[in-house]
Write an enzyme that holds these catalytic residues in place. Sequence first.
Site, mmCIF file in Angstrom:
data_model
loop_
_atom_site.group_PDB
_atom_site.id
_atom_site.type_symbol
_atom_site.label_atom_id
_atom_site.label_comp_id
_atom_site.label_asym_id
_atom_site.label_seq_id
_atom_site.Cartn_x
_atom_site.Cartn_y
_atom_site.Cartn_z
ATOM 1 C CB CYS A 227 -1.108 -0.024 1.178
ATOM 2 S SG CYS A 227 -2.290 1.126 0.787
ATOM 3 C CG HIS B 174 -2.894 -3.241 3.976
ATOM 4 N ND1 HIS B 174 -2.509 -2.185 4.359
ATOM 5 C CD2 HIS B 174 -4.194 -2.942 3.562
ATOM 6 C CE1 HIS B 174 -3.337 -0.942 4.040
ATOM 7 N NE2 HIS B 174 -4.293 -1.537 3.514
HETATM 8 N N1 GLN Z 1 -2.035 6.808 2.188
HETATM 9 C C1 GLN Z 1 -2.358 6.030 0.929
HETATM 10 C C2 GLN Z 1 -3.798 6.134 0.396
HETATM 11 O O1 GLN Z 1 -4.676 6.556 0.853
HETATM 12 C C3 GLN Z 1 -2.053 4.676 1.346
HETATM 13 C C4 GLN Z 1 -2.932 4.232 2.058
HETATM 14 C C5 GLN Z 1 -2.514 2.842 2.887
HETATM 15 O O2 GLN Z 1 -1.464 2.490 3.092
HETATM 16 N N2 GLN Z 1 -3.370 2.115 3.380
HETATM 17 O O3 GLN Z 1 -3.769 5.890 -0.796
#
Ligand code: GLN
Length: 251
Positions: free
Chosen positions: A94, A195
């Site tokens: 992510c 995840h």
């Molecule tokens: N901040 C990033 C997004 O919102 C990644 C989010 C995450 O790692 N869940 O796309």
Amino acid sequence: MTAIRVGHLYPDYLNIYADRGNIAVLAQRAVWRSHELEVTAIGMGDPIRAGEHDLYYVGGGQDREQLLVAEDLLGKASALREVVAGGAALLAVCGGYQLLGRGYRGFHGEDMPGIGLLPLETVAGERRMIGDVLLECELEPGERRTLAGFENHAGRTRLDPGAEPLGRVLAGFGNDGESGFEGCRAGRVIGTYLHGPLLPRNPWLADWLLSQALAHRSGGEPPQLEPLPDELERQAHEVSAGRARARGGKF
Ligand code: GLN
């Protein structure tokens, strides 16, 4: 017995949805094969040195945490490129995945530099893409597997033409909710939005990573790991896959 050396990047910053649980799965599955996982944290300002680790791991985070690590990661870019070229494996989840591309423009317009290790770019959209996901992957020719997980991201990731996705979306949003692709794979580097944690319900991917790491350690081919019963893991996969199928959104 082989000690598989894992470098965990920014564990204090990038660890939402217990992304750390992926490391626990790798460690246990290594032990069940009479190996051992040696995990070291690589934090802000810590160097990455060629030959020190067989597998690197970076978890997810909110825009705020990504902003905190982005500059530091940029400083590690050439070393990371070198270790990956030398055959080390890498799993990025992510927020970590987004920073492996050329850059990420966050929800509030913040431009974060990426390290350009994967051929992709990410821009946050208005609507968050949240829910269970199911993918079909073929990391090895002829070996089709499903990968089940959970996604929650505002970022829309576009792969460059010709880039290899990690998988095709059977249900869920994936990289951008449009292309039908999820994640990106380049050799032994894997980036994904899945995840929550990913590996407990997808043990085949944990084993794929372990065997790539063992290949780096030995300088040889990825070994075939002894199969495990994986009954609980199979059930976890099915529950998760079922939820994703019920959600729909097939491409
Ligand atoms: N901040 C990033 C997004 O919102 C990644 C989010 C995450 O790692 N869940 O796309």
